[in-house]
Design a protein around this motif. Structure first.
Motif, PDB file in Angstrom:
ATOM      1  N   GLY A  60      35.014  52.673  51.103  1.00 49.41           N
ATOM      2  CA  GLY A  60      35.341  53.791  51.989  1.00 49.41           C
ATOM      3  C   GLY A  60      35.970  54.947  51.228  1.00 49.41           C
ATOM      4  N   GLN A  61      36.866  54.630  50.320  1.00 47.12           N
ATOM      5  CA  GLN A  61      37.478  55.671  49.491  1.00 47.12           C
ATOM      6  C   GLN A  61      36.426  56.373  48.643  1.00 47.12           C
ATOM      7  N   ALA A  62      35.514  55.603  48.072  1.00 46.34           N
ATOM      8  CA  ALA A  62      34.470  56.196  47.234  1.00 46.34           C
ATOM      9  C   ALA A  62      33.632  57.190  48.030  1.00 46.34           C
ATOM     10  N   ARG A  63      33.314  56.852  49.259  1.00 49.47           N
ATOM     11  CA  ARG A  63      32.535  57.790  50.095  1.00 49.47           C
ATOM     12  C   ARG A  63      33.315  59.083  50.314  1.00 49.47           C
ATOM     13  N   ALA A  64      34.598  58.942  50.620  1.00 55.02           N
ATOM     14  CA  ALA A  64      35.424  60.130  50.838  1.00 55.02           C
ATOM     15  C   ALA A  64      35.551  60.945  49.555  1.00 55.02           C
ATOM     16  N   PHE A  65      35.788  60.287  48.437  1.00 55.52           N
ATOM     17  CA  PHE A  65      35.922  60.995  47.165  1.00 55.52           C
ATOM     18  C   PHE A  65      34.632  61.733  46.820  1.00 55.52           C
ATOM     19  N   ALA A  73      38.736  60.457  40.965  1.00 55.42           N
ATOM     20  CA  ALA A  73      39.069  59.413  41.936  1.00 55.42           C
ATOM     21  C   ALA A  73      37.865  58.511  42.192  1.00 55.42           C
ATOM     22  N   LEU A  74      36.681  59.090  42.220  1.00 51.02           N
ATOM     23  CA  LEU A  74      35.460  58.312  42.401  1.00 51.02           C
ATOM     24  C   LEU A  74      35.276  57.350  41.231  1.00 51.02           C
ATOM     25  N   ALA A  75      35.534  57.829  40.029  1.00 53.10           N
ATOM     26  CA  ALA A  75      35.457  56.964  38.843  1.00 53.10           C
ATOM     27  C   ALA A  75      36.481  55.844  38.929  1.00 53.10           C
ATOM     28  N   GLY A  76      37.659  56.136  39.467  1.00 51.99           N
ATOM     29  CA  GLY A  76      38.686  55.105  39.630  1.00 51.99           C
ATOM     30  C   GLY A  76      38.259  54.027  40.605  1.00 51.99           C
ATOM     31  N   ALA A  77      37.612  54.413  41.697  1.00 54.31           N
ATOM     32  CA  ALA A  77      37.106  53.430  42.661  1.00 54.31           C
ATOM     33  C   ALA A  77      36.026  52.567  42.013  1.00 54.31           C
ATOM     34  N   TRP A  78      35.150  53.187  41.242  1.00 46.90           N
ATOM     35  CA  TRP A  78      34.107  52.443  40.528  1.00 46.90           C
ATOM     36  C   TRP A  78      34.736  51.436  39.565  1.00 46.90           C
ATOM     37  N   ASP A  79      35.717  51.884  38.805  1.00 53.18           N
ATOM     38  CA  ASP A  79      36.380  50.991  37.854  1.00 53.18           C
ATOM     39  C   ASP A  79      37.019  49.797  38.556  1.00 53.18           C
ATOM     40  N   ALA A  80      37.678  50.053  39.681  1.00 52.73           N
ATOM     41  CA  ALA A  80      38.315  48.964  40.419  1.00 52.73           C
ATOM     42  C   ALA A  80      37.280  47.950  40.904  1.00 52.73           C
ATOM     43  N   LEU A  81      36.157  48.427  41.410  1.00 47.78           N
ATOM     44  CA  LEU A  81      35.111  47.518  41.886  1.00 47.78           C
ATOM     45  C   LEU A  81      34.467  46.734  40.739  1.00 47.78           C
ATOM     46  N   THR A  82      34.286  47.377  39.593  1.00 52.55           N
ATOM     47  CA  THR A  82      33.683  46.652  38.480  1.00 52.55           C
ATOM     48  C   THR A  82      34.649  45.624  37.892  1.00 52.55           C
ATOM     49  N   VAL A  83      35.948  45.889  37.973  1.00 52.65           N
ATOM     50  CA  VAL A  83      36.931  44.882  37.546  1.00 52.65           C
ATOM     51  C   VAL A  83      36.807  43.649  38.436  1.00 52.65           C
ATOM     52  N   ILE A  84      36.680  43.865  39.728  1.00 47.07           N
ATOM     53  CA  ILE A  84      36.510  42.746  40.663  1.00 47.07           C
ATOM     54  C   ILE A  84      35.220  41.996  40.345  1.00 47.07           C
ATOM     55  N   ALA A  85      34.135  42.732  40.170  1.00 41.39           N
ATOM     56  CA  ALA A  85      32.830  42.105  39.907  1.00 41.39           C
ATOM     57  C   ALA A  85      32.816  41.339  38.592  1.00 41.39           C
ATOM     58  N   SER A  86      33.637  41.750  37.642  1.00 42.28           N
ATOM     59  CA  SER A  86      33.625  41.094  36.336  1.00 42.28           C
ATOM     60  C   SER A  86      34.023  39.623  36.413  1.00 42.28           C
ATOM     61  N   GLN A  87      34.618  39.210  37.510  1.00 37.65           N
ATOM     62  CA  GLN A  87      34.943  37.793  37.686  1.00 37.65           C
ATOM     63  C   GLN A  87      33.681  36.937  37.748  1.00 37.65           C
ATOM     64  N   TRP A  88      32.559  37.576  38.046  1.00 33.41           N
ATOM     65  CA  TRP A  88      31.274  36.875  38.137  1.00 33.41           C
ATOM     66  C   TRP A  88      30.294  37.374  37.075  1.00 33.41           C
ATOM     67  N   LYS A  89      30.801  37.803  35.916  1.00 33.64           N
ATOM     68  CA  LYS A  89      29.917  38.381  34.901  1.00 33.64           C
ATOM     69  C   LYS A  89      28.896  37.392  34.363  1.00 33.64           C
ATOM     70  N   ASP A  90      29.117  36.097  34.563  1.00 33.23           N
ATOM     71  CA  ASP A  90      28.147  35.103  34.123  1.00 33.23           C
ATOM     72  C   ASP A  90      27.095  34.801  35.191  1.00 33.23           C
ATOM     73  N   HIS A  91      27.207  35.427  36.343  1.00 30.54           N
ATOM     74  CA  HIS A  91      26.240  35.225  37.427  1.00 30.54           C
ATOM     75  C   HIS A  91      24.930  35.929  37.068  1.00 30.54           C
ATOM     76  N   PRO A  92      23.785  35.327  37.357  1.00 33.31           N
ATOM     77  CA  PRO A  92      22.501  35.956  36.979  1.00 33.31           C
ATOM     78  C   PRO A  92      22.248  37.305  37.653  1.00 33.31           C
ATOM     79  N   ASP A  93      22.884  37.579  38.787  1.00 34.73           N
ATOM     80  CA  ASP A  93      22.683  38.858  39.470  1.00 34.73           C
ATOM     81  C   ASP A  93      23.640  39.948  39.004  1.00 34.73           C
ATOM     82  N   PHE A  94      24.566  39.603  38.121  1.00 34.97           N
ATOM     83  CA  PHE A  94      25.510  40.589  37.597  1.00 34.97           C
ATOM     84  C   PHE A  94      24.761  41.544  36.671  1.00 34.97           C
ATOM     85  N   LEU A  95      24.940  42.846  36.884  1.00 30.79           N
ATOM     86  CA  LEU A  95      24.231  43.845  36.083  1.00 30.79           C
ATOM     87  C   LEU A  95      25.090  44.325  34.914  1.00 30.79           C
TER      88      LEU A  95
END
Length: 101
Positions: A60-65, A73-95
Motif C-alpha cells: 500500500g505504501q509503495a502504491r502511494a509513493f 521511499a518507493l525504493a525503501g518499500a522495495w528493499d523491505a519486501l526483498t529482505v522479507i523475500a530473501s528468507q526463501w531465496k532457495d525456493h525455485p520461484d525466487f527471482l
C-alpha cells in the motif's frame, strides 16, 4: 563519451507496479496457505499474521509513493519486501532480481 544504455533500468521501470505485484504474489504464496488452513475459530499465528500484514502495508505504501513520485521511499518499500523475500531465496520461484545485498 559513454552513451547511456537504453535497456538499463530506470527508477520508473525498476520499481514498476508489476514488479511489486510479482514479489507480493511470491510472498503471499508462502503465507496465505498457512493462514487459510488453520482450523476455524483457531487463534492465528501472530508472527505469521504480522508478516502477512507487513507485506500488505508495504504494498500500500509503495502504491502511494509511486503516485506521489517519491522514488526514495518507493525504493525503501522495495528493499523491505526483498529482505522479507530473501528468507526463501532457495525456493525455485525466487527471482534473482529480489536478491538483497
Amino acid at each position: 563519451m559513454h552513451e547511456p544504455d537504453e535497456t538499463a533500468a530506470t527508477p520508473e521501470t525498476e520499481y514498476a507496479e508489476e514488479h511489486f505485484a510479482e514479489l507480493a504474489d511470491f510472498l503471499f504464496a508462502r503465507t496465505d496457505p498457512l493462514l487459510l488452513t488453520r482450523p476455524h475459530g483457531a487463534e492465528p499465528d501472530r508472527a505469521l499474521q504480522a508478516l502477512n500484514d507487513v507485506v500488505r502495508a508495504l504494498l500500500g505504501q509503495a502504491r502511494a509513493f509511486r503516485e506521489w513520485g517519491n522514488e526514495p521511499a518507493l525504493a525503501g518499500a522495495w528493499d523491505a519486501l526483498t529482505v522479507i523475500a530473501s528468507q526463501w531465496k532457495d525456493h525455485p520461484d525466487f527471482l534473482p532480481d529480489w536478491e538483497w545485498e
